[in-house]
Design a protein around this motif. Structure first.
Motif, PDB file in Angstrom:
ATOM      1  N   LEU A 370       0.831  -1.204   0.000  1.00 53.43           N
ATOM      2  CA  LEU A 370       0.000   0.000   0.000  1.00 53.43           C
ATOM      3  C   LEU A 370       0.863   1.251   0.000  1.00 53.43           C
ATOM      4  CD1 LEU A 370      -2.830  -0.898   2.554  1.00 53.43           C
ATOM      5  CD2 LEU A 370      -3.058  -0.683   0.076  1.00 53.43           C
ATOM      6  N   ARG A 371       1.874   1.285   0.830  1.00 55.44           N
ATOM      7  CA  ARG A 371       2.739   2.470   0.931  1.00 55.44           C
ATOM      8  C   ARG A 371       3.532   2.695  -0.355  1.00 55.44           C
ATOM      9  NH1 ARG A 371       4.755   4.472   5.976  1.00 55.44           N
ATOM     10  NH2 ARG A 371       6.860   4.397   5.092  1.00 55.44           N
ATOM     11  N   GLU A 372       3.778   1.636  -1.114  1.00 54.92           N
ATOM     12  CA  GLU A 372       4.579   1.742  -2.335  1.00 54.92           C
ATOM     13  C   GLU A 372       3.723   1.687  -3.600  1.00 54.92           C
ATOM     14  OE1 GLU A 372       7.460  -1.386  -2.028  1.00 54.92           O
ATOM     15  OE2 GLU A 372       8.520  -0.425  -0.340  1.00 54.92           O
ATOM     16  N   MET A 373       2.429   1.833  -3.443  1.00 52.96           N
ATOM     17  CA  MET A 373       1.483   1.666  -4.556  1.00 52.96           C
ATOM     18  C   MET A 373       1.576   2.794  -5.580  1.00 52.96           C
ATOM     19  SD  MET A 373      -1.282  -0.205  -5.617  1.00 52.96           S
ATOM     20  CE  MET A 373      -1.802  -1.033  -4.105  1.00 52.96           C
ATOM     21  N   LYS A 374       1.551   2.409  -6.853  1.00 56.02           N
ATOM     22  CA  LYS A 374       1.330   3.307  -7.983  1.00 56.02           C
ATOM     23  C   LYS A 374       0.298   2.615  -8.860  1.00 56.02           C
ATOM     24  CE  LYS A 374       6.117   5.029  -8.125  1.00 56.02           C
ATOM     25  NZ  LYS A 374       7.341   5.143  -8.973  1.00 56.02           N
ATOM     26  N   ASP A 383      -0.320   7.803  -6.687  1.00 55.27           N
ATOM     27  CA  ASP A 383       1.053   7.439  -6.354  1.00 55.27           C
ATOM     28  C   ASP A 383       1.261   7.692  -4.863  1.00 55.27           C
ATOM     29  OD1 ASP A 383       3.779   7.121  -6.048  1.00 55.27           O
ATOM     30  OD2 ASP A 383       4.330   8.280  -7.817  1.00 55.27           O
ATOM     31  N   PHE A 384       1.362   6.616  -4.098  1.00 54.73           N
ATOM     32  CA  PHE A 384       1.501   6.731  -2.649  1.00 54.73           C
ATOM     33  C   PHE A 384       2.944   6.976  -2.220  1.00 54.73           C
ATOM     34  CE2 PHE A 384      -2.485   4.595  -3.285  1.00 54.73           C
ATOM     35  CZ  PHE A 384      -3.290   4.994  -2.243  1.00 54.73           C
ATOM     36  N   THR A 385       3.862   7.071  -3.191  1.00 56.88           N
ATOM     37  CA  THR A 385       5.285   7.243  -2.859  1.00 56.88           C
ATOM     38  C   THR A 385       5.763   8.687  -2.980  1.00 56.88           C
ATOM     39  OG1 THR A 385       6.133   6.887  -5.123  1.00 56.88           O
ATOM     40  CG2 THR A 385       5.684   4.929  -3.780  1.00 56.88           C
ATOM     41  N   THR A 386       4.965   9.557  -3.563  1.00 53.83           N
ATOM     42  CA  THR A 386       5.433  10.932  -3.826  1.00 53.83           C
ATOM     43  C   THR A 386       4.544  11.986  -3.190  1.00 53.83           C
ATOM     44  OG1 THR A 386       4.220  11.003  -5.928  1.00 53.83           O
ATOM     45  CG2 THR A 386       6.506  10.260  -6.009  1.00 53.83           C
ATOM     46  N   GLY A 387       3.712  11.603  -2.251  1.00 56.71           N
ATOM     47  CA  GLY A 387       2.815  12.552  -1.615  1.00 56.71           C
ATOM     48  C   GLY A 387       3.536  13.458  -0.631  1.00 56.71           C
ATOM     49  N   PRO A 388       2.798  14.313   0.059  1.00 59.96           N
ATOM     50  CA  PRO A 388       3.405  15.218   1.027  1.00 59.96           C
ATOM     51  C   PRO A 388       4.015  14.481   2.212  1.00 59.96           C
ATOM     52  CG  PRO A 388       1.015  15.278   1.176  1.00 59.96           C
ATOM     53  CD  PRO A 388       1.344  14.488  -0.042  1.00 59.96           C
ATOM     54  N   GLU A 389       3.519  13.283   2.487  1.00 59.80           N
ATOM     55  CA  GLU A 389       4.076  12.386   3.493  1.00 59.80           C
ATOM     56  C   GLU A 389       3.998  10.971   2.942  1.00 59.80           C
ATOM     57  OE1 GLU A 389       5.621  13.287   6.092  1.00 59.80           O
ATOM     58  OE2 GLU A 389       4.934  15.344   6.498  1.00 59.80           O
ATOM     59  N   PRO A 390       4.840  10.056   3.446  1.00 59.10           N
ATOM     60  CA  PRO A 390       4.793   8.678   2.951  1.00 59.10           C
ATOM     61  C   PRO A 390       3.407   8.067   3.122  1.00 59.10           C
ATOM     62  CG  PRO A 390       6.769   9.033   4.267  1.00 59.10           C
ATOM     63  CD  PRO A 390       5.928  10.263   4.433  1.00 59.10           C
ATOM     64  N   GLY A 391       2.980   7.338   2.096  1.00 52.49           N
ATOM     65  CA  GLY A 391       1.698   6.646   2.172  1.00 52.49           C
ATOM     66  C   GLY A 391       0.501   7.503   1.837  1.00 52.49           C
ATOM     67  N   ILE A 392       0.716   8.687   1.264  1.00 49.69           N
ATOM     68  CA  ILE A 392      -0.388   9.569   0.870  1.00 49.69           C
ATOM     69  C   ILE A 392      -0.310   9.816  -0.635  1.00 49.69           C
ATOM     70  CG2 ILE A 392      -1.398  11.871   1.078  1.00 49.69           C
ATOM     71  CD1 ILE A 392      -0.361  11.947   3.953  1.00 49.69           C
ATOM     72  N   ALA A 393      -1.408   9.578  -1.342  1.00 48.87           N
ATOM     73  CA  ALA A 393      -1.499   9.859  -2.774  1.00 48.87           C
ATOM     74  C   ALA A 393      -2.426  11.055  -2.981  1.00 48.87           C
ATOM     75  CB  ALA A 393      -2.034   8.648  -3.531  1.00 48.87           C
ATOM     76  N   LEU A 394      -1.958  12.036  -3.724  1.00 46.97           N
ATOM     77  CA  LEU A 394      -2.714  13.274  -3.913  1.00 46.97           C
ATOM     78  C   LEU A 394      -3.576  13.244  -5.169  1.00 46.97           C
ATOM     79  CD1 LEU A 394      -0.164  16.097  -2.989  1.00 46.97           C
ATOM     80  CD2 LEU A 394      -2.098  15.267  -1.628  1.00 46.97           C
ATOM     81  N   GLN A 395      -4.788  13.792  -5.030  1.00 45.65           N
ATOM     82  CA  GLN A 395      -5.654  14.069  -6.165  1.00 45.65           C
ATOM     83  C   GLN A 395      -5.738  15.584  -6.355  1.00 45.65           C
ATOM     84  OE1 GLN A 395      -8.784  11.317  -4.272  1.00 45.65           O
ATOM     85  NE2 GLN A 395      -9.241  11.160  -6.454  1.00 45.65           N
ATOM     86  N   HIS A 396      -6.227  16.014  -7.515  1.00 42.49           N
ATOM     87  CA  HIS A 396      -6.258  17.442  -7.840  1.00 42.49           C
ATOM     88  C   HIS A 396      -7.664  17.832  -8.296  1.00 42.49           C
ATOM     89  CE1 HIS A 396      -1.893  17.763  -7.443  1.00 42.49           C
ATOM     90  NE2 HIS A 396      -1.865  16.554  -7.993  1.00 42.49           N
ATOM     91  N   PRO A 397      -8.481  18.340  -7.378  1.00 45.32           N
ATOM     92  CA  PRO A 397      -9.865  18.673  -7.711  1.00 45.32           C
ATOM     93  C   PRO A 397      -9.966  19.909  -8.596  1.00 45.32           C
ATOM     94  CG  PRO A 397      -9.349  19.464  -5.519  1.00 45.32           C
ATOM     95  CD  PRO A 397      -8.151  18.673  -5.977  1.00 45.32           C
ATOM     96  N   VAL A 398     -11.041  19.965  -9.347  1.00 47.74           N
ATOM     97  CA  VAL A 398     -11.350  21.128 -10.186  1.00 47.74           C
ATOM     98  C   VAL A 398     -12.583  21.823  -9.620  1.00 47.74           C
ATOM     99  CG1 VAL A 398     -10.298  20.148 -12.253  1.00 47.74           C
ATOM    100  CG2 VAL A 398     -12.719  19.698 -11.765  1.00 47.74           C
ATOM    101  N   GLY A 399     -12.873  23.016 -10.114  1.00 43.96           N
ATOM    102  CA  GLY A 399     -14.002  23.788  -9.621  1.00 43.96           C
ATOM    103  C   GLY A 399     -15.278  23.495 -10.390  1.00 43.96           C
TER     104      GLY A 399
END
Length: 434
Positions: A370-374, A383-399
């Motif tokens: 899980l922590r190394e998931m792409k 991508d759970f490896t490049t987030g602001p902290e380990p184990g976090i995958a970021l999404q990018h919402p739109v308006g």
């Protein structure tokens, strides 16, 4: 460029719905009398068991309105079984209702752990994600959650920066992504004041905005007018409305629980607070909320992280975002909801973590996966490896803004795609107050 593999599951596992009652293997889950999802909770040595925790009843129930449908769709996508860890496996899902209560979330997560599930997933606000993750971390059970700002999830659980957690992971977004979503709309709103009225209660979610978004606003020249840290369940917002009117703020943002926003927004209209543009978080995310507010919903803007317009597809069987939304409408007669994509992806990520393991019963190995998931899935590239902290995958919402609809009372129109230009625009930004 990061390479995001798909899971390659392709309709190769059997998923058995589970919860508070019993039903035939593979049957579409139904709501039981106590509000949970019905299914079978029997288990065998070749079965992998996923616990699912969400607020199916109570004030946060709008977040879980698609749960029944999503579980049935995942069942269908993996109905032929799959080979994991050297043998053909079937999966079972055990579903628990938090009743929108964090103490209840803790209780049902403990139940799942005691019942021997192999992995737990959970969704919808820190009231669910944090207690679920805390129990999993304490008991060494792999876990992934979603629909909670990462700061509220990470710092709210006292995560150690740079280290993260061993067993618990999250995909969603945080204050920077909210800023990237809301501020371009503020810039386009044509307001004369740099003040932004902010309705932030005293809870984990709102305090993340208060402590995280406020500095970002000031850095960009915006001044938050904080209405004060009131308690959830308030019934009189006169003090906040008076403060906002006095400030002359033409922009409004908030992070309350949905029932409180409904109360506030109606009182704001009655008392003469009419911001030129409202950009709200945690509320007005789902059609049921727009319907409940009626004509006052028009042109309220919010963060849209998943929709039929997003160019995403299932890692399980290739179903597109639009196809998933269309199936939901055809099956339930209801309008698509953002939670469709997120909840679906919880199971995509969980199944992939099992597939990547030599021994899917080894909780440490699955947690590491899980922590190394792409993965490229229904929620896009996670991508759970490049987030602001380990184990976090970021999404990018739109308006997106709520407007009177055609097939349903209210539709979301994508009006600003600055943070994710892969999502096509559906219309122009319009003032909340004409």
């Amino acid at each position: 460029m990061t390479n995001f593999p798909t899971s390659g599951v392709s309709r190769r596992s059997l998923l058995k719905g589970a919860g508070y009652g019993a039903a035939a293997l593979g049957a579409v889950p139904l709501l039981s009398a106590c509000g949970g999802l019905k299914g079978s909770s029997s288990s065998s040595s070749d079965a992998l068991r996923i616990g699912y925790v969400s607020p199916q009843t109570g004030p946060l129930a709008s977040f879980a309105s698609a749960d029944n449908f999503v579980v049935s769709q995942v069942q269908a996508a993996v109905a032929k079984g799959m080979k994991i860890g050297g043998k053909k496996r079937r999966l079972e899902i055990v579903v628990k209702d938090t009743q929108s209560n964090s103490n209840r979330a803790t209780e049902v997560t403990r139940q799942l752990i005691n019942e021997g599930v192999d992995l737990i997933v959970g969704s919808s606000t820190p009231d669910t994600t944090n207690p679920v993750a805390d129990q999993c971390e304490a008991n060494g059970v792999p876990n992934v959650t979603t629909i909670a700002p990462w700061e509220a999830w990470f710092h709210g659980r006292k995560g150690k920066s740079g280290e993260g957690f061993k067993y618990t992971t999250l995909f969603f977004f945080g204050m920077q992504q909210f800023a990237d979503c809301f501020m371009p709309m503020w810039d386009r709103a044509g307001v004369s004041s740099k003040d932004v009225a902010a309705l932030w209660p005293n809870d984990t979610d709102a305090n993340a905005f208060r402590n995280g978004l406020s500095p970002m606003m000031r850095k960009k020249g915006w001044t938050p007018v904080d209405g004060g840290a009131y308690e959830d369940g308030a019934t009189d917002f006169t003090a906040q409305i008076t403060k906002f009117k006095k400030s002359g703020a033409e922009l409004f943002t908030c992070t309350p629980i949905p029932p409180d926003f409904q109360t506030f927004w109606k009182q704001a209209q009655q008392q003469g607070f009419h911001p030129k543009l409202a950009t709200v978080a945690k509320v007005m995310l789902f059609p049921t909320e727009a319907e409940a507010l009626g004509r006052l919903s028009k042109n309220i803007a919010t963060d849209i992280w998943w929709s039929p317009f997003h160019p995403y597809a299932s890692a399980l069987d290739g179903t597109t975002a639009k196809q998933l939304a269309d199936r939901y409408a055809a099956k339930t007669g209801k309008q698509w909801t953002q939670a469709l994509g997120s909840i679906y992806s919880l199971f995509e990520v969980a199944i992939q973590a099992f597939k990547d393991a030599d021994d899917p019963k080894d909780k440490d190995e699955v947690a590491k996966n899980l922590r190394e998931m792409k993965i490229r899935c229904m929620s896009g590239d996670l991508d759970f490896t490049t987030g602001p902290e380990p184990g976090i995958a970021l999404q990018h919402p739109v308006g997106g803004q709520w407007r009177p609809g055609k097939d349903f009372p209210w539709d979301v129109v994508i009006v600003d795609n600055t943070p994710n230009q892969a999502v096509p625009l559906g219309g122009d930004l319009e003032p909340t107050r004409p």
